[in-house]
Design a protein around this motif. Sequence first.
Motif, PDB file in Angstrom:
ATOM      1  N   MET A 192       0.845  -1.189   0.000  1.00 18.04           N
ATOM      2  CA  MET A 192       0.000   0.000   0.000  1.00 18.04           C
ATOM      3  C   MET A 192       0.880   1.238   0.000  1.00 18.04           C
ATOM      4  O   MET A 192       1.935   1.257   0.626  1.00 18.04           O
TER       5      MET A 192
ATOM      6  N   LYS B 177      -3.191  -0.436  -8.538  1.00 20.80           N
ATOM      7  CA  LYS B 177      -4.206  -1.455  -8.314  1.00 20.80           C
ATOM      8  C   LYS B 177      -5.538  -1.090  -8.925  1.00 20.80           C
ATOM      9  O   LYS B 177      -6.239  -1.923  -9.471  1.00 20.80           O
ATOM     10  N   HIS B 178      -5.876   0.189  -8.860  1.00 19.55           N
ATOM     11  CA  HIS B 178      -7.207   0.570  -9.299  1.00 19.55           C
ATOM     12  C   HIS B 178      -7.381   0.516 -10.799  1.00 19.55           C
ATOM     13  O   HIS B 178      -8.481   0.597 -11.297  1.00 19.55           O
TER      14      HIS B 178
ATOM     15  N   GLU C 108      -8.339  -0.870 -13.641  1.00 26.17           N
ATOM     16  CA  GLU C 108      -9.126  -2.095 -13.745  1.00 26.17           C
ATOM     17  C   GLU C 108      -8.580  -3.060 -14.779  1.00 26.17           C
ATOM     18  O   GLU C 108      -8.930  -4.228 -14.805  1.00 26.17           O
TER      19      GLU C 108
ATOM     20  N   HIS D 208      -4.130  -8.681  -0.622  1.00 22.57           N
ATOM     21  CA  HIS D 208      -5.387  -8.160  -0.105  1.00 22.57           C
ATOM     22  C   HIS D 208      -6.174  -9.245   0.606  1.00 22.57           C
ATOM     23  O   HIS D 208      -6.945  -8.977   1.499  1.00 22.57           O
TER      24      HIS D 208
ATOM     25  N   GLN E 187      -4.883  -9.059   3.954  1.00 13.69           N
ATOM     26  CA  GLN E 187      -5.459  -7.931   4.659  1.00 13.69           C
ATOM     27  C   GLN E 187      -6.934  -8.150   4.928  1.00 13.69           C
ATOM     28  O   GLN E 187      -7.463  -7.697   5.923  1.00 13.69           O
TER      29      GLN E 187
ATOM     30  N   GLY F 230     -16.144  -8.487   9.728  1.00 10.58           N
ATOM     31  CA  GLY F 230     -16.947  -8.469   8.511  1.00 10.58           C
ATOM     32  C   GLY F 230     -18.047  -9.490   8.439  1.00 10.58           C
ATOM     33  O   GLY F 230     -18.938  -9.364   7.613  1.00 10.58           O
TER      34      GLY F 230
ATOM     35  N   VAL G 110     -10.779  -6.738  -4.215  1.00 13.34           N
ATOM     36  CA  VAL G 110      -9.814  -5.959  -3.482  1.00 13.34           C
ATOM     37  C   VAL G 110     -10.536  -5.366  -2.284  1.00 13.34           C
ATOM     38  O   VAL G 110     -11.410  -4.528  -2.422  1.00 13.34           O
ATOM     39  N   ARG G 111     -10.175  -5.866  -1.080  1.00 12.81           N
ATOM     40  CA  ARG G 111     -10.878  -5.410   0.122  1.00 12.81           C
ATOM     41  C   ARG G 111     -10.365  -4.045   0.550  1.00 12.81           C
ATOM     42  O   ARG G 111      -9.193  -3.735   0.417  1.00 12.81           O
TER      43      ARG G 111
ATOM     44  N   ALA H 120      -9.072  -1.119   2.958  1.00  6.36           N
ATOM     45  CA  ALA H 120      -8.286  -1.042   4.183  1.00  6.36           C
ATOM     46  C   ALA H 120      -8.946  -0.100   5.187  1.00  6.36           C
ATOM     47  O   ALA H 120      -8.393   0.192   6.226  1.00  6.36           O
ATOM     48  N   MET H 121     -10.144   0.372   4.847  1.00  9.09           N
ATOM     49  CA  MET H 121     -10.804   1.389   5.667  1.00  9.09           C
ATOM     50  C   MET H 121     -11.738   0.802   6.719  1.00  9.09           C
ATOM     51  O   MET H 121     -12.323   1.545   7.502  1.00  9.09           O
ATOM     52  N   ILE H 122     -11.882  -0.540   6.711  1.00 15.49           N
ATOM     53  CA  ILE H 122     -12.789  -1.146   7.683  1.00 15.49           C
ATOM     54  C   ILE H 122     -12.309  -0.824   9.102  1.00 15.49           C
ATOM     55  O   ILE H 122     -11.143  -1.008   9.410  1.00 15.49           O
TER      56      ILE H 122
ATOM     57  N   LEU I  60     -12.541   6.222  -4.230  1.00 14.30           N
ATOM     58  CA  LEU I  60     -11.157   5.800  -4.036  1.00 14.30           C
ATOM     59  C   LEU I  60     -10.745   5.951  -2.578  1.00 14.30           C
ATOM     60  O   LEU I  60     -10.061   5.092  -2.028  1.00 14.30           O
TER      61      LEU I  60
ATOM     62  N   GLY J 270     -11.543   3.150  -0.550  1.00 14.45           N
ATOM     63  CA  GLY J 270     -10.910   1.891  -0.910  1.00 14.45           C
ATOM     64  C   GLY J 270     -11.816   0.989  -1.715  1.00 14.45           C
ATOM     65  O   GLY J 270     -11.704  -0.234  -1.673  1.00 14.45           O
ATOM     66  N   SER J 271     -12.724   1.599  -2.467  1.00 13.45           N
ATOM     67  CA  SER J 271     -13.576   0.800  -3.335  1.00 13.45           C
ATOM     68  C   SER J 271     -13.019   0.878  -4.740  1.00 13.45           C
ATOM     69  O   SER J 271     -12.643   1.943  -5.211  1.00 13.45           O
ATOM     70  N   SER J 272     -12.925  -0.269  -5.421  1.00 14.16           N
ATOM     71  CA  SER J 272     -12.279  -0.249  -6.728  1.00 14.16           C
ATOM     72  C   SER J 272     -13.225  -0.637  -7.845  1.00 14.16           C
ATOM     73  O   SER J 272     -12.803  -0.778  -8.980  1.00 14.16           O
TER      74      SER J 272
ATOM     75  N   ARG K 235     -17.885  -0.083   8.805  1.00 14.05           N
ATOM     76  CA  ARG K 235     -17.921  -1.354   9.521  1.00 14.05           C
ATOM     77  C   ARG K 235     -17.868  -2.570   8.624  1.00 14.05           C
ATOM     78  O   ARG K 235     -17.400  -3.630   9.026  1.00 14.05           O
ATOM     79  N   TYR K 236     -18.348  -2.432   7.409  1.00 12.86           N
ATOM     80  CA  TYR K 236     -18.465  -3.622   6.573  1.00 12.86           C
ATOM     81  C   TYR K 236     -18.461  -3.196   5.123  1.00 12.86           C
ATOM     82  O   TYR K 236     -18.974  -2.126   4.772  1.00 12.86           O
TER      83      TYR K 236
ATOM     84  N   HIS L 223     -19.366  -4.569   1.201  1.00 14.28           N
ATOM     85  CA  HIS L 223     -19.904  -5.594   0.305  1.00 14.28           C
ATOM     86  C   HIS L 223     -19.478  -5.251  -1.108  1.00 14.28           C
ATOM     87  O   HIS L 223     -19.798  -4.180  -1.624  1.00 14.28           O
TER      88      HIS L 223
END
Lengths: 155, 650, 176
Positions: A61, A126-127, A129, A140, A143, A151, C32-33, C35-37, C132, C135-137, C152-153, C155
């Motif tokens: 990262m 990474k982004h 696409e 990831h 992570q 979750g 790609v999860r 990192a903000m959770i 961005l 952390g959503s791609s 918190r979560y 999807h």
Amino acid sequence: MTRLAPKHQRLILAAVALLALTGAGLGGAYALRSQASYFYLPAQMLADPPASDRSVRLGGMVEAGSIQKQADGVTIAFTVTDQHGARVPVRYAGIVPDLFVENSGVVAEGRLLPGGVFEADNLLAKHDENYVPRELQDMHKEQGGAALVTGGPQT
Amino acid sequence: MMAELGLAALWLAAALAILQLVTGIWSMRAPELVAITGAVRPVTILQAVFAALSFTVLLYLFAVTDLSVELVAANSHTAKPLLYKITGAWGNHEGSMLLWVTVMALSGALIAGVEYRLPERTMQAVLACQGFVAAGFYAFLLFSSNPFARLPQPLAEGNGLNPLLQDVGLALHPPTLYIGYVGLSVAFSFAVGALVTRQVTPDFARAMRPWVLGAWVFLTLGITAGSYWAYYELGWGGWWFWDPVENASLMPWLAATALLHSVSVLAARDALRTWTLMLGVLAFSMSMLGTFLVRSGILTSVHAFAVDPQRGTFILILLAIYIGGALLLFALRAGAVAEGERFSVASRESALVVNNVLLTAILGIVLLGTLYPLLAEAFGERVSVGPPYFNLVGAIFALPMLAVLAIGPLLRWRRDSLQRISRPLIVLAAVGGAALVLTAVLFGVGFLPLAGLVLAAVLAVASVMPLSGRNLRRVPLAVWGMVAAHLGVAAALFGMASESAFTSERLVALAPGQATQVGPWQVRFAAVQPVAGPNWTALEARLEARIGTGAPVVLTPQARSFWAPAQQTTEAALATSWNGQLYAVMGGAADDGRWQIRLWWKPFVTFIWYGGGLIALGGALSLAGRVADDLKRRRVRARGARRRAQMVPA
Amino acid sequence: MNRLWLYLPLAVFFLLLGFAAYQLSQPKDEFVRSAMIGQPLPNFTLPAAMPGGQGVSASDFADGQPRLLNFWASWCLPCVAEAPHLDTLRDEGATIIGIAIRDRPEDIARFIGQHGNPYAAIASDDISAVQLALGSSGLPETFVIDGRGVVRYQHIGDVRAEHVPVLLAELRKAAR
């Protein structure tokens, strides 16, 4: 030049072909050991630094607040981290991928200089696409392990 | 209604492919059943008609942007120019697979329509094999990649097309490549047919040769165009990245090039029988393997494609059946193919054998490098294999191969001696020596580029030598083809070596009004301005480049933003002159009003693609020559038959 | 013995095939999860996506009520598929904030006209900045944000029928 008996001729042909192909295989395998570029996470790179003449990839990262533009306008310096807190400073001169931002994943191709700075020839964000490097997916996943705790069930 | 029509045509084509397989095998079993034997060719042609109909329907759906069809909605957009709407039909997984089977069906129909030189039994086996392979790919389309699936309700707007794919070169590149890829299925079926009937003769090779040549010409064009596309579209300044997708097109080409030469030996000298069959199987196997690598996503690539493990599994099973089956047939039958003619060590055949072995070795190296990340991953290692490996190991085998390529055409068939061609050899050695001195002394370049430049010079002279001392008007087209193709190799090699030896690069941040130097060019950054296209907006830099006090050339690289789907690309700008290309890319803005500009001066880089074109032209000339000869022979034979018929009253 | 080499290509091929099959059988996580959770939302303020609508800012989330934050776009195909399930979520009592990515007001209006409007507010993010930052791609993605504005979560992908109870449970967990 003599004409060979058919049996011999065939044998020699097969032998030559086999020799060349085995040579190609062995040469290829040898070269792969020395030329293939291995993938490192920051912690791995600190624990076992690659030789400075070896081309490798570093994935992780981009640390928040670490991107610094140099005075020449084309070089940037930033830090790549992982969830274990390992940090590797990176220097890159070139045109930065559009989606290269702090707090997001990156794969840098280049070599680790003796001073501990990673000099990148190429950055893969990474982004983008079009290109989610396979190696990064795994990182990831690691992570994601942290995310899993809070979750609940995943898709 | 149209989508349903397309789907119905696809099902019919699939059924006809199975019928083609059944009638093909049946007529080999029962040659006396005229109703069956007579049906094989018409069924093959009918299958192609329905496949073509199905593909035409897909083109129509894309042309009118029928947003009730999932594939169109996912890959097209009403705001797109018509040309890209249509080419969008094969810019996606389903459409490109439909194109694949359509080309396969059409090439099958072409053999069924015009190929009458093969023994009838071999022909039936060939068509059965074509039907068998096509059936598998039809099943793949129908069961896991239906291009005609409807959405529950039509969308108001489509989902765009990858902006990287919005480009004329790329739009026409996949069909060219696919004709090459799938054209090799003919060679595959020929090899399988010959293994089944055990009839491997020079006549068989002469029948096979035009099909191999045709596919090879398209493959060469496709690879050349693809390389140029990657060069100017990706904006990285490179022309070959050893990316899995590129390797997937290179591997069939290497196999087809070897096949092309071994089939010539078989046609002219009746030698290398089993080897030719092996290469026939190998070439198309590499095409299918390439498709698998690209479509399954088991290797990541800069060229984006839909990735789906289920589809990967489907193609893997098809591979196991077809390649595994053909190789098993080869193992069982090749031993029974009678041995061919002999030849001495110094002979055209020997040179071609060496060329073949080295080409196959390079193929092995590329295959190994491409699959190595896969193998390593099975053992828990994460690696990527790039140019350092391919360039080094490839060159070790390519350089001797090119040296043999220079000498081979000078040798006679069957037996010859190096003493006989000592004069031309001395000339070539002198050319090589001169080139070596010139490049090493004047420029001092690295070993590989140096070897490339020297070999290119030798090869260029050697490739026209077969013409010396001949009446040019009587030289057969096929020989012209060989000369052109070999000259093309020399040209491409020269371009590659020159690019790697002499490229100069400059990466700077400039404010408007400032200038920089790259190679002989003085480049001034005049201005930056916003521009807009049909579905994108961009920032465009205006660069004025000049050599000395010459007239300025204007380059306008762009950083484009597309809005459907949202994506940014860099558009490189190129200025081509006779001796090279100036290549400019625009990056982002620095904080203080300067802009990143990356410039390359690449001397003679264009020769890479001129060479590729020349190689393809050589193939086309050779093909024309062979076909013309064949037609002439057929006319003479027909005239002879008529005369005999007149002499002997029925 | 001398016929045995004819089987060599077959053997090599099946070896490669074995590797490929093994590779295919490996589960692959393409996602790609973030990192903000567990982190608070980054600070942002976005304008309303349609005239007369309501904008969204990070501080809106810190009022004690957990919410769903849904990234979508009218040009996004899976977003059509998830629309009815978002409606269900709203009917079950979830508050959904929509952020439309690189979209146009008229397209958004048409989309909502066709597929319904489950959103309490829709903001537009023309340069994917907030997307961005979170952390959503990809699109669509849905985040659960608790009453203190903490993510918190996450999807990833379209919300399908089976995800509705999962998201509701996450919301309840976030409310605690």
